[in-house]
Scaffold this motif. Sequence first.
Motif, PDB file in Angstrom:
ATOM      1  N   THR A   1       0.743  -1.045   0.003  1.00 11.30           N
ATOM      2  CA  THR A   1       0.072  -0.403  -0.468  1.00 11.30           C
ATOM      3  C   THR A   1       0.955   1.027   0.031  1.00 11.30           C
ATOM      4  OG1 THR A   1      -1.967   1.241   1.406  1.00 11.30           O
ATOM      5  CG2 THR A   1       0.228   0.333   2.492  1.00 11.30           C
ATOM      6  N   ASP A   2       0.161   2.520  -0.692  1.00 10.22           N
ATOM      7  CA  ASP A   2       1.271   3.217   0.055  1.00 10.22           C
ATOM      8  C   ASP A   2      -0.173   4.880  -0.328  1.00 10.22           C
ATOM      9  OD1 ASP A   2       0.621   4.854  -2.858  1.00 10.22           O
ATOM     10  OD2 ASP A   2       2.386   3.580  -3.833  1.00 10.22           O
ATOM     11  N   ILE A   3       0.780   6.089  -0.526  1.00 14.47           N
ATOM     12  CA  ILE A   3      -0.127   6.894   0.074  1.00 14.47           C
ATOM     13  C   ILE A   3      -0.223   7.854  -1.248  1.00 14.47           C
ATOM     14  CG2 ILE A   3      -0.456   7.094   2.703  1.00 14.47           C
ATOM     15  CD1 ILE A   3       1.105   8.731   3.075  1.00 14.47           C
ATOM     16  N   SER A   4       0.791   7.837  -2.229  1.00 13.98           N
ATOM     17  CA  SER A   4       1.305   8.796  -2.992  1.00 13.98           C
ATOM     18  C   SER A   4      -0.460   9.319  -3.984  1.00 13.98           C
ATOM     19  CB  SER A   4       1.634   8.253  -4.164  1.00 13.98           C
ATOM     20  OG  SER A   4       2.999   7.282  -3.956  1.00 13.98           O
ATOM     21  N   ALA A   5      -1.003   8.426  -3.935  1.00 16.68           N
ATOM     22  CA  ALA A   5      -2.167   9.476  -4.329  1.00 16.68           C
ATOM     23  C   ALA A   5      -3.124  10.425  -3.718  1.00 16.68           C
ATOM     24  CB  ALA A   5      -3.559   8.491  -4.764  1.00 16.68           C
ATOM     25  N   ARG A   6      -3.353  10.421  -2.794  1.00 17.58           N
ATOM     26  CA  ARG A   6      -3.886  11.231  -1.640  1.00 17.58           C
ATOM     27  C   ARG A   6      -2.595  12.286  -1.447  1.00 17.58           C
ATOM     28  NH1 ARG A   6      -6.795   9.687   3.691  1.00 17.58           N
ATOM     29  NH2 ARG A   6      -6.447  11.973   4.257  1.00 17.58           N
ATOM     30  N   VAL A   7      -0.939  12.264  -0.760  1.00 13.41           N
ATOM     31  CA  VAL A   7      -0.820  13.098  -1.279  1.00 13.41           C
ATOM     32  C   VAL A   7      -0.372  14.252  -2.290  1.00 13.41           C
ATOM     33  CG1 VAL A   7      -0.405  11.696   1.416  1.00 13.41           C
ATOM     34  CG2 VAL A   7       1.805  12.154  -0.861  1.00 13.41           C
ATOM     35  N   LEU A   8      -0.410  13.999  -3.329  1.00 11.36           N
ATOM     36  CA  LEU A   8      -0.003  14.779  -4.290  1.00 11.36           C
ATOM     37  C   LEU A   8      -0.092  15.169  -4.908  1.00 11.36           C
ATOM     38  CD1 LEU A   8       2.720  12.266  -6.450  1.00 11.36           C
ATOM     39  CD2 LEU A   8       3.210  13.188  -4.847  1.00 11.36           C
ATOM     40  N   ASP A   9      -0.735  16.421  -5.461  1.00 10.98           N
ATOM     41  CA  ASP A   9      -1.492  17.266  -5.964  1.00 10.98           C
ATOM     42  C   ASP A   9      -1.404  17.015  -7.280  1.00 10.98           C
ATOM     43  OD1 ASP A   9      -1.218  20.039  -7.751  1.00 10.98           O
ATOM     44  OD2 ASP A   9      -2.010  20.675  -5.065  1.00 10.98           O
ATOM     45  N   ALA A  10      -3.224  17.334  -7.561  1.00  5.10           N
ATOM     46  CA  ALA A  10      -4.149  16.228  -8.583  1.00  5.10           C
ATOM     47  C   ALA A  10      -3.410  16.749  -9.954  1.00  5.10           C
ATOM     48  CB  ALA A  10      -4.893  16.553  -8.568  1.00  5.10           C
ATOM     49  N   GLY A  11      -2.962  18.717  -9.595  1.00  3.51           N
ATOM     50  CA  GLY A  11      -2.455  19.278 -11.054  1.00  3.51           C
ATOM     51  C   GLY A  11      -0.943  19.254 -11.504  1.00  3.51           C
ATOM     52  N   THR A  12       0.032  19.747  -9.998  1.00  2.36           N
ATOM     53  CA  THR A  12       1.064  19.645 -10.415  1.00  2.36           C
ATOM     54  C   THR A  12       1.666  18.500 -10.295  1.00  2.36           C
ATOM     55  OG1 THR A  12       2.131  19.474  -8.066  1.00  2.36           O
ATOM     56  CG2 THR A  12       1.537  21.439  -8.698  1.00  2.36           C
ATOM     57  N   GLY A  13       1.672  16.457  -9.682  1.00  2.00           N
ATOM     58  CA  GLY A  13       1.625  16.157  -9.590  1.00  2.00           C
ATOM     59  C   GLY A  13       2.725  15.753  -8.664  1.00  2.00           C
ATOM     60  N   LEU A  14       3.343  17.008  -8.151  1.00  2.00           N
ATOM     61  CA  LEU A  14       4.387  17.460  -6.246  1.00  2.00           C
ATOM     62  C   LEU A  14       3.878  17.657  -5.291  1.00  2.00           C
ATOM     63  CD1 LEU A  14       6.603  19.563  -8.059  1.00  2.00           C
ATOM     64  CD2 LEU A  14       7.130  17.021  -8.187  1.00  2.00           C
ATOM     65  N   ILE A  15       4.021  16.819  -4.878  1.00  2.00           N
ATOM     66  CA  ILE A  15       3.902  16.681  -3.006  1.00  2.00           C
ATOM     67  C   ILE A  15       2.828  17.994  -2.295  1.00  2.00           C
ATOM     68  CG2 ILE A  15       5.824  18.480  -1.614  1.00  2.00           C
ATOM     69  CD1 ILE A  15       4.225  15.071  -0.400  1.00  2.00           C
ATOM     70  N   ALA A  16       1.589  17.904  -2.298  1.00  2.00           N
ATOM     71  CA  ALA A  16       0.444  19.090  -2.329  1.00  2.00           C
ATOM     72  C   ALA A  16       1.133  20.016  -0.678  1.00  2.00           C
ATOM     73  CB  ALA A  16      -1.120  18.363  -2.407  1.00  2.00           C
ATOM     74  N   ASP A  17       0.441  21.158  -0.516  1.00  2.00           N
ATOM     75  CA  ASP A  17       0.985  21.583   0.740  1.00  2.00           C
ATOM     76  C   ASP A  17       0.786  21.157   1.914  1.00  2.00           C
ATOM     77  OD1 ASP A  17       2.981  23.250  -1.641  1.00  2.00           O
ATOM     78  OD2 ASP A  17       1.039  24.991  -1.467  1.00  2.00           O
ATOM     79  N   ALA A  18      -0.209  20.486   1.459  1.00  2.00           N
ATOM     80  CA  ALA A  18      -1.953  20.343   2.469  1.00  2.00           C
ATOM     81  C   ALA A  18      -0.503  19.329   3.287  1.00  2.00           C
ATOM     82  CB  ALA A  18      -2.963  20.442   2.546  1.00  2.00           C
ATOM     83  N   TYR A  19       0.002  18.548   3.041  1.00  2.00           N
ATOM     84  CA  TYR A  19       1.194  17.285   3.146  1.00  2.00           C
ATOM     85  C   TYR A  19       2.875  17.696   3.480  1.00  2.00           C
ATOM     86  CZ  TYR A  19      -3.008  14.835   2.323  1.00  2.00           C
ATOM     87  OH  TYR A  19      -4.270  13.855   2.886  1.00  2.00           O
TER      88      TYR A  19
END
Length: 219
Positions: free
Chosen positions: A173-191
């Motif tokens: 399992t991983d959390i990439s889909a949740r923690v990456l920004d859908a637009g940039t594909g990079l880590i979302a600021d919230a995370y």
Amino acid sequence: MHSWYFVGDSHVQAFEIAATLGLFRRQSHFLIVPGATAVGLRNPESHTQAIAHFQKALLPVLPGVMPVIQLGEVDCGFVIWWRAQTLGESVDAQLAASIEAYACFIDTLIDAGYSRVVVTGAVPPTIPDNHRQGAVARARHTVSASLRERTDLTMRYNRQLAAEAARRRIPYTDISARVLDAGTGLIADAYRSPNPRDHHLHPIQGAHAWAEAINALEV
């Protein structure tokens, strides 16, 4: 019902926070080896001596325990790039070496008698380009890989980890889909951690993300 035994690098702290918040449905144990790498598992004399610590904790097999492994962020964020740059080898060769060492460790646990070993995906990198706040960021600036390149490598790494787990019929399992920004594909600021010197995920948001992923496993 098995209890969880989380082992890995400093990113295991997210699981520890999740347990402290009461987010897991099972009893949990933790072993954190800061700076541990997957590729270093092939060397018992590595700087962190992670393999020795992990084997001492998990072997011989602990009845009623299911190991959960969290490794790879240090590899994808720094070591693979540094070794390729220093040794004059390709990033692909270093990626393969890291995955091979990781898989060997998994097989050691399975061969010892663990019927289930949970593999968790490497955490996406958070350190922005040209950012040097904090000891980890300063240490990693010696490699030229951008955040985009390190993130893309992490996604490749996790796909290979998932394939290794599937080959052994063990959970991944991983959390990439949740923690990456859908637009940039990079880590979302919230995370991102609220501390700019901290390269780990946001302590609370990261804990909730991992708790959801682990609790969803049908094991």
